[in-house]
Write a protein that holds these residues in place. Structure first.
Motif, PDB file in Angstrom:
ATOM      1  N   VAL A 136       0.857  -1.176   0.000  1.00  0.00           N
ATOM      2  CA  VAL A 136       0.000   0.000   0.000  1.00  0.00           C
ATOM      3  C   VAL A 136       0.900   1.235   0.000  1.00  0.00           C
ATOM      4  O   VAL A 136       2.032   1.194   0.503  1.00  0.00           O
ATOM      5  CB  VAL A 136      -0.931  -0.003   1.239  1.00  0.00           C
ATOM      6  CG1 VAL A 136      -0.134   0.050   2.540  1.00  0.00           C
ATOM      7  CG2 VAL A 136      -1.946   1.118   1.170  1.00  0.00           C
ATOM      8  N   ALA A 193      -1.078   5.873   3.323  1.00  0.00           N
ATOM      9  CA  ALA A 193      -1.948   5.199   4.285  1.00  0.00           C
ATOM     10  C   ALA A 193      -1.545   5.514   5.723  1.00  0.00           C
ATOM     11  O   ALA A 193      -2.327   5.275   6.652  1.00  0.00           O
ATOM     12  CB  ALA A 193      -1.927   3.689   4.056  1.00  0.00           C
ATOM     13  N   TYR A 226       1.582  -4.304   3.301  1.00  0.00           N
ATOM     14  CA  TYR A 226       0.356  -4.229   4.100  1.00  0.00           C
ATOM     15  C   TYR A 226       0.578  -4.878   5.464  1.00  0.00           C
ATOM     16  O   TYR A 226       0.070  -4.424   6.493  1.00  0.00           O
ATOM     17  CB  TYR A 226      -0.797  -4.937   3.384  1.00  0.00           C
ATOM     18  CG  TYR A 226      -1.908  -4.015   2.945  1.00  0.00           C
ATOM     19  CD1 TYR A 226      -2.531  -3.158   3.853  1.00  0.00           C
ATOM     20  CD2 TYR A 226      -2.355  -4.001   1.630  1.00  0.00           C
ATOM     21  CE1 TYR A 226      -3.550  -2.317   3.451  1.00  0.00           C
ATOM     22  CE2 TYR A 226      -3.377  -3.167   1.222  1.00  0.00           C
ATOM     23  CZ  TYR A 226      -3.973  -2.328   2.137  1.00  0.00           C
ATOM     24  OH  TYR A 226      -4.989  -1.492   1.744  1.00  0.00           O
ATOM     25  N   ALA A 245      -7.937   7.394  11.038  1.00  0.00           N
ATOM     26  CA  ALA A 245      -8.804   7.685   9.894  1.00  0.00           C
ATOM     27  C   ALA A 245      -9.330   9.110   9.927  1.00  0.00           C
ATOM     28  O   ALA A 245      -9.787   9.613   8.897  1.00  0.00           O
ATOM     29  CB  ALA A 245      -9.962   6.688   9.838  1.00  0.00           C
ATOM     30  N   GLN A 302      -7.689  11.044   7.242  1.00  0.00           N
ATOM     31  CA  GLN A 302      -7.677  10.472   5.902  1.00  0.00           C
ATOM     32  C   GLN A 302      -9.018  10.655   5.196  1.00  0.00           C
ATOM     33  O   GLN A 302     -10.073  10.401   5.772  1.00  0.00           O
ATOM     34  CB  GLN A 302      -7.328   8.980   5.992  1.00  0.00           C
ATOM     35  CG  GLN A 302      -5.979   8.736   6.646  1.00  0.00           C
ATOM     36  CD  GLN A 302      -5.609   7.275   6.701  1.00  0.00           C
ATOM     37  OE1 GLN A 302      -6.338   6.414   6.217  1.00  0.00           O
ATOM     38  NE2 GLN A 302      -4.476   6.964   7.297  1.00  0.00           N
ATOM     39  N   ALA A 353      -5.434  -5.813  -1.634  1.00  0.00           N
ATOM     40  CA  ALA A 353      -6.715  -5.473  -1.010  1.00  0.00           C
ATOM     41  C   ALA A 353      -7.724  -5.316  -2.137  1.00  0.00           C
ATOM     42  O   ALA A 353      -7.362  -4.982  -3.275  1.00  0.00           O
ATOM     43  CB  ALA A 353      -6.612  -4.181  -0.209  1.00  0.00           C
ATOM     44  N   ILE A 405     -14.896  -4.605   1.729  1.00  0.00           N
ATOM     45  CA  ILE A 405     -13.452  -4.383   1.703  1.00  0.00           C
ATOM     46  C   ILE A 405     -12.769  -5.615   2.270  1.00  0.00           C
ATOM     47  O   ILE A 405     -13.112  -6.083   3.360  1.00  0.00           O
ATOM     48  CB  ILE A 405     -13.062  -3.136   2.513  1.00  0.00           C
ATOM     49  CG1 ILE A 405     -13.661  -1.884   1.860  1.00  0.00           C
ATOM     50  CG2 ILE A 405     -11.542  -3.011   2.607  1.00  0.00           C
ATOM     51  CD1 ILE A 405     -13.363  -0.606   2.591  1.00  0.00           C
ATOM     52  N   ILE A 412      -8.825  -7.267   2.904  1.00  0.00           N
ATOM     53  CA  ILE A 412      -7.379  -7.087   2.907  1.00  0.00           C
ATOM     54  C   ILE A 412      -6.761  -8.471   3.072  1.00  0.00           C
ATOM     55  O   ILE A 412      -7.049  -9.169   4.046  1.00  0.00           O
ATOM     56  CB  ILE A 412      -6.938  -6.146   4.042  1.00  0.00           C
ATOM     57  CG1 ILE A 412      -7.621  -4.777   3.865  1.00  0.00           C
ATOM     58  CG2 ILE A 412      -5.417  -5.979   4.038  1.00  0.00           C
ATOM     59  CD1 ILE A 412      -7.408  -3.830   5.019  1.00  0.00           C
ATOM     60  N   LEU A 460      -6.336  -2.177  11.327  1.00  0.00           N
ATOM     61  CA  LEU A 460      -6.269  -1.870   9.900  1.00  0.00           C
ATOM     62  C   LEU A 460      -7.656  -1.731   9.293  1.00  0.00           C
ATOM     63  O   LEU A 460      -7.923  -0.817   8.504  1.00  0.00           O
ATOM     64  CB  LEU A 460      -5.476  -2.970   9.192  1.00  0.00           C
ATOM     65  CG  LEU A 460      -5.163  -2.797   7.710  1.00  0.00           C
ATOM     66  CD1 LEU A 460      -4.460  -1.479   7.450  1.00  0.00           C
ATOM     67  CD2 LEU A 460      -4.322  -3.970   7.218  1.00  0.00           C
ATOM     68  N   SER A 485      -9.350   1.548   7.667  1.00  0.00           N
ATOM     69  CA  SER A 485      -9.692   1.496   6.243  1.00  0.00           C
ATOM     70  C   SER A 485     -11.167   1.783   5.997  1.00  0.00           C
ATOM     71  O   SER A 485     -11.529   2.523   5.063  1.00  0.00           O
ATOM     72  CB  SER A 485      -9.339   0.115   5.678  1.00  0.00           C
ATOM     73  OG  SER A 485      -7.963  -0.149   5.821  1.00  0.00           O
ATOM     74  N   PHE A 532     -11.946   5.394   6.791  1.00  0.00           N
ATOM     75  CA  PHE A 532     -11.378   6.134   5.663  1.00  0.00           C
ATOM     76  C   PHE A 532     -12.359   6.106   4.487  1.00  0.00           C
ATOM     77  O   PHE A 532     -12.658   7.142   3.868  1.00  0.00           O
ATOM     78  CB  PHE A 532     -10.036   5.501   5.296  1.00  0.00           C
ATOM     79  CG  PHE A 532      -9.444   5.929   3.984  1.00  0.00           C
ATOM     80  CD1 PHE A 532      -9.506   7.235   3.533  1.00  0.00           C
ATOM     81  CD2 PHE A 532      -8.784   4.994   3.187  1.00  0.00           C
ATOM     82  CE1 PHE A 532      -8.940   7.613   2.315  1.00  0.00           C
ATOM     83  CE2 PHE A 532      -8.221   5.357   1.976  1.00  0.00           C
ATOM     84  CZ  PHE A 532      -8.300   6.665   1.535  1.00  0.00           C
TER      85      PHE A 532
END
Length: 337
Positions: free
Chosen positions: A5, A9, A47, A71, A74, A110, A127, A129, A140, A144, A147
């Motif tokens: 990634v 991130a 990752y 987050a 982000q 991902a 999502i 990963i 994580l 994510s 985000f």
């Protein structure tokens, strides 16, 4: 291929560590990462390393919501130029298609899957990963998915109140602690890690990119400028370089990113003694030289630069360098622009 990634991130990692009075550089070093990943958003990191860094930070600070708190920093700007690209579509559905289509330039290993509406006319964005089962992913995943929620809220404010975030894991802190960090409705112990919202919101036109996203783009374009304003042709070239792999390195895409219409950008480039086609050729030539020096196949180089036929790429390369690409690789001719 290992899951990786972009270092963007880690946006928010340094200020959050300082806020919690833990040493960000020490935590990165424990995972073999240089502090350069905090200064350069375009480096690729594993990752697995990102997951370990978040877990280590959460444990060191004794703060189970570290990933979710990250987050807060982000949103669309984390994607760099692709964030602006997503904000320039006609509908949020098209914005998500852009993000889904080009997500592998931000991260690979991902996946984002936009599912058809369910019987309640709700859309799920799943999502996943892909990490070893032994690696704890709660930090994580919370980072994510929140985000992703922030991106949806940037694209259209209606998402802020209409979106649920589903997590497979159970909550790691009290409801009050979660609510202090995000306005999203959080649901734990669910079947999938996903963003869930009314399907009708997909037809909304995206809002103009927030000012901070545009400011971030300016900062991206100003890298290595040492505080001096970069000339227009440099900014255009940087955006071409970023967007060539997506097939979106066009005047109609780049002009709005710079706050101009196509004719204005063309006029200002001419006033600077160049034109878009020349800049595009220069960037293509630079990328092609690097790829050929690394022994990439000529067919792959041509496709990555947007040429559907090898012969068209070979003619262009001969125009740039004076010789066909195979011959150039053999004798390493210098550029002749």
């Amino acid at each position: 291929m290992a899951s990786k990634v972009k270092s963007s991130a880690l946006m928010g990692f340094y200020p959050l560590c300082r806020e919690l009075k833990i040493n960000p550089v020490k935590i990165l070093a424990a995972e073999g990462l240089s502090s350069a990943v905090l200064r350069s958003p375009d480096l690729m990191i594993a990752y697995e390393s990102l997951a370990h860094v978040l877990n280590h930070a959460a444990d060191t600070a004794d703060y189970p919501l570290f990933g979710l708190a990250m987050a807060r920093y982000q949103d669309l700007k984390t994607f760099g130029p692709l964030g602006l690209l997503a904000a320039q579509t006609h509908t949020v559905a098209e914005s998500l298609e852009v993000i889904q289509k080009y997500f592998h330039f931000h991260a690979y290993g991902a996946s984002i899957n936009l599912l058809p509406p369910d019987k309640e006319q709700r859309t799920h964005v799943n999502i996943e990963i892909h990490l070893a089962p032994s690696i704890s992913q709660e930090q994580l995943l919370e980072m994510s998915l929140v985000f992703g929620y922030n991106i949806l809220s940037d694209l259209a404010p209606e998402f802020a109140t209409a979106t649920e975030i589903h997590f497979r894991h159970e909550r790691m802190a009290s409801s009050e602690q979660y609510q202090a960090l995000t306005k999203a409705r959080l649901c734990f112990g669910q079947e999938k890690d996903a963003l869930v919202f009314p399907a009708c919101l997909l037809s909304r036109p995206p809002s103009p990119a927030p000012e901070e996203v545009r400011n971030y783009l300016e900062a991206f374009l100003a890298q290595e400028s040492k505080g001096h304003e970069q000339p227009l042709q440099y900014k255009v070239s940087r955006l071409i370089y970023e967007l060539i792999p997506t097939g979106e390195a066009t005047l109609t895409t780049i002009a709005p990113m710079l706050g101009m219409n196509v004719r204005t950008l063309q006029r200002e480039l001419r006033q600077n003694g160049t034109e878009f086609r020349r800049l595009l050729d220069e960037v293509r030539f630079e990328i092609a030289r690097g790829a050929l020096e690394q022994n990439h196949s000529i067919t792959d180089v041509a496709l990555n630069l947007g040429y559907s036929e090898l012969s068209a790429f070979s003619r262009a390369f001969k125009r740039w360098s004076g010789v066909p690409p195979q011959q150039w690789r053999q004798v390493s001719h210098p550029p002749t622009f």
